[in-house]
Design a protein around this motif. Sequence first.
Motif, PDB file in Angstrom:
ATOM      1  N   GLU A   5       0.704  -1.078   0.217  1.00  0.00           N
ATOM      2  CA  GLU A   5      -0.410   0.133   0.032  1.00  0.00           C
ATOM      3  C   GLU A   5       1.005   1.707  -0.372  1.00  0.00           C
ATOM      4  O   GLU A   5       0.216   2.202  -0.506  1.00  0.00           O
ATOM      5  N   VAL A   6       1.790   1.050   0.813  1.00  0.00           N
ATOM      6  CA  VAL A   6       2.715   2.364   1.111  1.00  0.00           C
ATOM      7  C   VAL A   6       3.325   2.435  -0.426  1.00  0.00           C
ATOM      8  O   VAL A   6       3.498   3.800  -1.207  1.00  0.00           O
ATOM      9  N   GLU A   7       3.675   1.384  -0.832  1.00  0.00           N
ATOM     10  CA  GLU A   7       4.551   2.181  -2.622  1.00  0.00           C
ATOM     11  C   GLU A   7       3.656   1.949  -3.548  1.00  0.00           C
ATOM     12  O   GLU A   7       3.968   2.766  -4.479  1.00  0.00           O
ATOM     13  N   ALA A   8       2.342   1.855  -3.236  1.00  0.00           N
ATOM     14  CA  ALA A   8       1.596   2.506  -4.185  1.00  0.00           C
ATOM     15  C   ALA A   8       0.909   3.614  -4.319  1.00  0.00           C
ATOM     16  O   ALA A   8       1.123   4.858  -5.028  1.00  0.00           O
ATOM     17  N   LEU A   9       1.098   4.019  -2.331  1.00  0.00           N
ATOM     18  CA  LEU A   9       0.570   5.096  -2.533  1.00  0.00           C
ATOM     19  C   LEU A   9       2.011   6.801  -2.515  1.00  0.00           C
ATOM     20  O   LEU A   9       1.650   7.377  -2.744  1.00  0.00           O
ATOM     21  N   LYS A  15      11.631  -2.255  -3.043  1.00  0.00           N
ATOM     22  CA  LYS A  15      13.384  -2.660  -3.316  1.00  0.00           C
ATOM     23  C   LYS A  15      13.273  -1.453  -2.790  1.00  0.00           C
ATOM     24  O   LYS A  15      14.704  -0.935  -1.816  1.00  0.00           O
ATOM     25  N   ASN A  16      13.051  -0.084  -2.770  1.00  0.00           N
ATOM     26  CA  ASN A  16      13.532   0.932  -2.309  1.00  0.00           C
ATOM     27  C   ASN A  16      13.596   1.411  -1.106  1.00  0.00           C
ATOM     28  O   ASN A  16      14.385   1.712   0.138  1.00  0.00           O
ATOM     29  N   ASN A  34       1.375 -10.029  14.101  1.00  0.00           N
ATOM     30  CA  ASN A  34       2.130 -11.017  12.707  1.00  0.00           C
ATOM     31  C   ASN A  34       3.705 -10.590  12.316  1.00  0.00           C
ATOM     32  O   ASN A  34       3.877 -11.344  11.894  1.00  0.00           O
ATOM     33  N   GLY A  35       3.734  -9.559  13.064  1.00  0.00           N
ATOM     34  CA  GLY A  35       5.053  -9.192  13.263  1.00  0.00           C
ATOM     35  C   GLY A  35       5.721  -8.838  11.891  1.00  0.00           C
ATOM     36  O   GLY A  35       7.118  -8.133  11.554  1.00  0.00           O
ATOM     37  N   TYR A  36       4.271  -8.352  10.574  1.00  0.00           N
ATOM     38  CA  TYR A  36       4.459  -7.814   9.905  1.00  0.00           C
ATOM     39  C   TYR A  36       5.282  -5.910  10.259  1.00  0.00           C
ATOM     40  O   TYR A  36       4.653  -5.110  11.365  1.00  0.00           O
ATOM     41  N   ARG A  37       6.132  -5.727   8.803  1.00  0.00           N
ATOM     42  CA  ARG A  37       5.718  -3.991   9.066  1.00  0.00           C
ATOM     43  C   ARG A  37       4.887  -3.080   9.105  1.00  0.00           C
ATOM     44  O   ARG A  37       3.738  -4.053   8.477  1.00  0.00           O
ATOM     45  N   ASP A  38       4.622  -1.983  10.022  1.00  0.00           N
ATOM     46  CA  ASP A  38       3.150  -1.808  10.285  1.00  0.00           C
ATOM     47  C   ASP A  38       3.823   0.027  10.093  1.00  0.00           C
ATOM     48  O   ASP A  38       4.435   0.392  10.506  1.00  0.00           O
ATOM     49  N   TYR A  39       2.983   0.558   8.389  1.00  0.00           N
ATOM     50  CA  TYR A  39       3.762   1.620   8.442  1.00  0.00           C
ATOM     51  C   TYR A  39       1.876   2.265   8.290  1.00  0.00           C
ATOM     52  O   TYR A  39       1.328   1.803   7.895  1.00  0.00           O
ATOM     53  N   GLY A  40       2.414   3.867   9.083  1.00  0.00           N
ATOM     54  CA  GLY A  40       0.892   4.890   9.081  1.00  0.00           C
ATOM     55  C   GLY A  40       1.933   5.797   8.390  1.00  0.00           C
ATOM     56  O   GLY A  40       2.234   6.013   7.450  1.00  0.00           O
ATOM     57  N   GLU A  41       0.727   6.820   8.637  1.00  0.00           N
ATOM     58  CA  GLU A  41       0.998   8.280   7.729  1.00  0.00           C
ATOM     59  C   GLU A  41       2.622   8.929   8.377  1.00  0.00           C
ATOM     60  O   GLU A  41       2.978   9.329   7.203  1.00  0.00           O
ATOM     61  N   ALA A  42       2.908   8.794   9.210  1.00  0.00           N
ATOM     62  CA  ALA A  42       4.726   9.158   9.770  1.00  0.00           C
ATOM     63  C   ALA A  42       5.602   9.111   8.452  1.00  0.00           C
ATOM     64  O   ALA A  42       6.476   9.617   7.817  1.00  0.00           O
ATOM     65  N   GLU A  43       4.956   6.923   8.231  1.00  0.00           N
ATOM     66  CA  GLU A  43       6.736   6.533   7.840  1.00  0.00           C
ATOM     67  C   GLU A  43       6.224   7.003   6.251  1.00  0.00           C
ATOM     68  O   GLU A  43       7.329   7.552   5.093  1.00  0.00           O
ATOM     69  N   VAL A  44       4.749   7.754   5.967  1.00  0.00           N
ATOM     70  CA  VAL A  44       4.515   7.817   4.816  1.00  0.00           C
ATOM     71  C   VAL A  44       5.352   9.221   3.994  1.00  0.00           C
ATOM     72  O   VAL A  44       5.527   9.651   3.312  1.00  0.00           O
ATOM     73  N   ALA A  45       4.729   9.641   5.219  1.00  0.00           N
ATOM     74  CA  ALA A  45       5.817  11.245   5.371  1.00  0.00           C
ATOM     75  C   ALA A  45       7.105  11.851   5.275  1.00  0.00           C
ATOM     76  O   ALA A  45       7.485  12.237   4.608  1.00  0.00           O
ATOM     77  N   GLN A  48       8.280  10.700   1.942  1.00  0.00           N
ATOM     78  CA  GLN A  48       7.268  11.438   0.523  1.00  0.00           C
ATOM     79  C   GLN A  48       9.197  12.777   0.552  1.00  0.00           C
ATOM     80  O   GLN A  48       9.266  12.998  -0.129  1.00  0.00           O
ATOM     81  N   ARG A  49       9.462  12.949   2.199  1.00  0.00           N
ATOM     82  CA  ARG A  49      10.504  13.927   2.283  1.00  0.00           C
ATOM     83  C   ARG A  49      12.017  12.908   1.548  1.00  0.00           C
ATOM     84  O   ARG A  49      12.629  13.420   0.796  1.00  0.00           O
ATOM     85  N   ILE A  50      11.848  11.934   1.723  1.00  0.00           N
ATOM     86  CA  ILE A  50      13.304  10.945   1.386  1.00  0.00           C
ATOM     87  C   ILE A  50      12.565  11.091  -0.624  1.00  0.00           C
ATOM     88  O   ILE A  50      13.820  11.695  -0.975  1.00  0.00           O
ATOM     89  N   LYS A  51      12.077  10.549  -0.838  1.00  0.00           N
ATOM     90  CA  LYS A  51      11.465  10.332  -2.668  1.00  0.00           C
ATOM     91  C   LYS A  51      12.276  12.383  -2.884  1.00  0.00           C
ATOM     92  O   LYS A  51      12.866  12.685  -4.113  1.00  0.00           O
TER      93      LYS A  51
END
Length: 216
Positions: A5-9, A15-16, A34-45, A48-51
């Motif tokens: 979802e983060v990839e698409a957003l 990979k990046n 499940n121990g999977y990574r959980d991304y939120g709005e903070a990670e998306v922001a 976006q800054r890194i991009k």
Amino acid sequence: MKINEVEALVGITKKNIRFYEEKGLLSPGRNGENGYRDYGEAEVAILQRIKLMRKLGVPIEEIRRMQEGTQTVGDGMRRHLVTLERERQNLEESVRLCELLRERTEPLGELDAQSVLAEMEKLEQSGATFQNKQRQDVRTRYVAPIAVSVVMVAAMAAMAGVMLWGFYIDPESAPPLAIVLIIAAVPLLVIAGVLAALFQRITEIGKGEIDDAKKY
């Protein structure tokens, strides 16, 4: 959110995203179920800054300093502008040399490359740079896996050597040769696995898979 979802957003490949996590620019939480990574709005922001910074060509370490607050965005841009100005000068010299070569009518096999290289060397002595920095980055990434592999291979080879040496100097009190050979084969198998992993890693680097992150 899941990484897909983060990839698409954000428009950054998985990979990046993993690459930036590896570099410490991103630290998502974990789903308690499940121990999977959980991304939120903070990670998306953050992504976006890194991009944005990567699209401007800002190096990873500069982004890290801005993230950590040791320098402001303005500080980072001033430093980056110095680099861009230097690169522009280098590019202008490359353009000038290419324009001169554009007028040459002979095939490459008849080109007097020595005279052009001599002029490039003079420019390099004045501070110009014509090297391929991306290839230099790739060569740097070879160092770590090779160094680790050398250490592992040396340790496993020493272990196998000690076992065989022990049997050689005192065969009477040592276990049967067949057992010694089986035990000694274990580090040899580890060596084979390390070399296989090294080959795979070098192949990945050679294909430029990690360089995908340089696009952002």
